[in-house]
Design a protein around this motif. Structure first.
Motif, PDB file in Angstrom:
ATOM      1  N   UNK A  90      57.251 -90.027 -90.051  1.00 52.00           N
ATOM      2  CA  UNK A  90      56.081 -90.526 -90.779  1.00 52.00           C
ATOM      3  C   UNK A  90      55.417 -91.609 -89.924  1.00 52.00           C
ATOM      4  N   UNK A  91      54.127 -91.421 -89.607  1.00 52.17           N
ATOM      5  CA  UNK A  91      53.389 -92.383 -88.798  1.00 52.17           C
ATOM      6  C   UNK A  91      52.295 -92.992 -89.685  1.00 52.17           C
ATOM      7  N   UNK A  92      52.315 -94.303 -89.754  1.00 51.06           N
ATOM      8  CA  UNK A  92      51.327 -94.997 -90.558  1.00 51.06           C
ATOM      9  C   UNK A  92      50.116 -95.350 -89.696  1.00 51.06           C
ATOM     10  N   UNK A  93      48.945 -95.181 -90.257  1.00 46.26           N
ATOM     11  CA  UNK A  93      47.705 -95.541 -89.583  1.00 46.26           C
ATOM     12  C   UNK A  93      47.324 -96.941 -90.043  1.00 46.26           C
ATOM     13  N   UNK A  94      46.887 -97.770 -89.087  1.00 44.53           N
ATOM     14  CA  UNK A  94      46.505 -99.132 -89.430  1.00 44.53           C
ATOM     15  C   UNK A  94      45.262 -99.134 -90.306  1.00 44.53           C
ATOM     16  N   UNK A  95      45.240-100.067 -91.212  1.00 42.82           N
ATOM     17  CA  UNK A  95      44.067-100.222 -92.077  1.00 42.82           C
ATOM     18  C   UNK A  95      42.895-100.722 -91.239  1.00 42.82           C
ATOM     19  N   UNK A  96      41.689-100.249 -91.538  1.00 43.58           N
ATOM     20  CA  UNK A  96      40.531-100.717 -90.768  1.00 43.58           C
ATOM     21  C   UNK A  96      40.256-102.192 -91.066  1.00 43.58           C
ATOM     22  N   UNK A  97      39.595-102.838 -90.122  1.00 42.06           N
ATOM     23  CA  UNK A  97      39.234-104.241 -90.289  1.00 42.06           C
ATOM     24  C   UNK A  97      38.134-104.302 -91.346  1.00 42.06           C
ATOM     25  N   UNK A  98      38.313-105.146 -92.346  1.00 41.81           N
ATOM     26  CA  UNK A  98      37.339-105.251 -93.427  1.00 41.81           C
ATOM     27  C   UNK A  98      36.457-106.481 -93.205  1.00 41.81           C
ATOM     28  N   UNK A  99      35.214-106.309 -93.490  1.00 40.92           N
ATOM     29  CA  UNK A  99      34.274-107.429 -93.399  1.00 40.92           C
ATOM     30  C   UNK A  99      34.508-108.365 -94.573  1.00 40.92           C
ATOM     31  N   UNK A 100      34.248-109.650 -94.337  1.00 34.38           N
ATOM     32  CA  UNK A 100      34.397-110.617 -95.410  1.00 34.38           C
ATOM     33  C   UNK A 100      33.296-110.419 -96.446  1.00 34.38           C
ATOM     34  N   UNK A 101      33.616-110.691 -97.682  1.00 34.29           N
ATOM     35  CA  UNK A 101      32.631-110.578 -98.751  1.00 34.29           C
ATOM     36  C   UNK A 101      31.669-111.757 -98.645  1.00 34.29           C
ATOM     37  N   UNK A 102      30.383-111.440 -98.666  1.00 33.80           N
ATOM     38  CA  UNK A 102      29.349-112.465 -98.566  1.00 33.80           C
ATOM     39  C   UNK A 102      28.534-112.435 -99.858  1.00 33.80           C
ATOM     40  N   UNK A 103      28.424-113.586-100.491  1.00 34.33           N
ATOM     41  CA  UNK A 103      27.592-113.677-101.686  1.00 34.33           C
ATOM     42  C   UNK A 103      26.158-113.925-101.266  1.00 34.33           C
ATOM     43  N   UNK A 104      25.260-113.063-101.731  1.00 35.72           N
ATOM     44  CA  UNK A 104      23.847-113.187-101.420  1.00 35.72           C
ATOM     45  C   UNK A 104      23.123-113.552-102.707  1.00 35.72           C
ATOM     46  N   UNK A 105      22.389-114.633-102.648  1.00 39.23           N
ATOM     47  CA  UNK A 105      21.642-115.080-103.818  1.00 39.23           C
ATOM     48  C   UNK A 105      20.339-114.299-103.886  1.00 39.23           C
TER      49      UNK A 105
END
Length: 125
Positions: A13-28
């Motif tokens: 079983x080979x696990x694939x790395x999770x993709x890099x996620x962008x930080x959540x940005x609050x937009x007013x």
């Protein structure tokens, strides 16, 4: 999870790395759409443009010129309170584009932060 065979009958079983996620940005941003009477805004914007043209002298080519900023400065005193609150610079600029099309105005950018409006006055014969 993906599976790979080693060729000897073993399965890994080979696990694939999770993709890099962008930080959540609050937009007013506006949650409720603004309601504005564009016809009233255009009429008052045109009155202010004409008054601004009357304050300036004609150039050699018979054109009068004013800046968008000077038009915006005089506009609030012509508008009622609800229209004043809803009228933003983008709304006014869109209305100016409509007026340019209707009245043959010329709009040019004089600097990165300023727009010039010019118009050839019609002379009566």
């Amino acid at each position: 999870v993906s599976t790979q065979s080693t060729g000897r009958g073993e399965v890994l079983d080979v696990l694939v790395e999770a993709p890099v996620r962008a930080q959540k940005i609050d937009i007013n941003y506006e949650k409720v759409a603004k309601k504005i009477d564009v016809k009233v805004l255009k009429e008052n914007l045109w009155k202010e443009v004409r008054e601004s043209f009357d304050k300036t002298s004609q150039s050699r080519k018979g054109r009068v010129e004013t800046s968008f900023a000077s038009v915006l400065q005089g506009l609030p005193k012509k508008l009622d309170t609800p229209t004043q609150n809803a009228a933003s610079v983008p709304f006014c600029f869109i209305c100016l584009l409509h007026l340019a099309n209707e009245h043959n105005l010329s709009i040019t950018q004089s600097s990165l932060s300023e727009v010039q409006i010019s118009w050839k006055k019609q002379t009566s014969i």
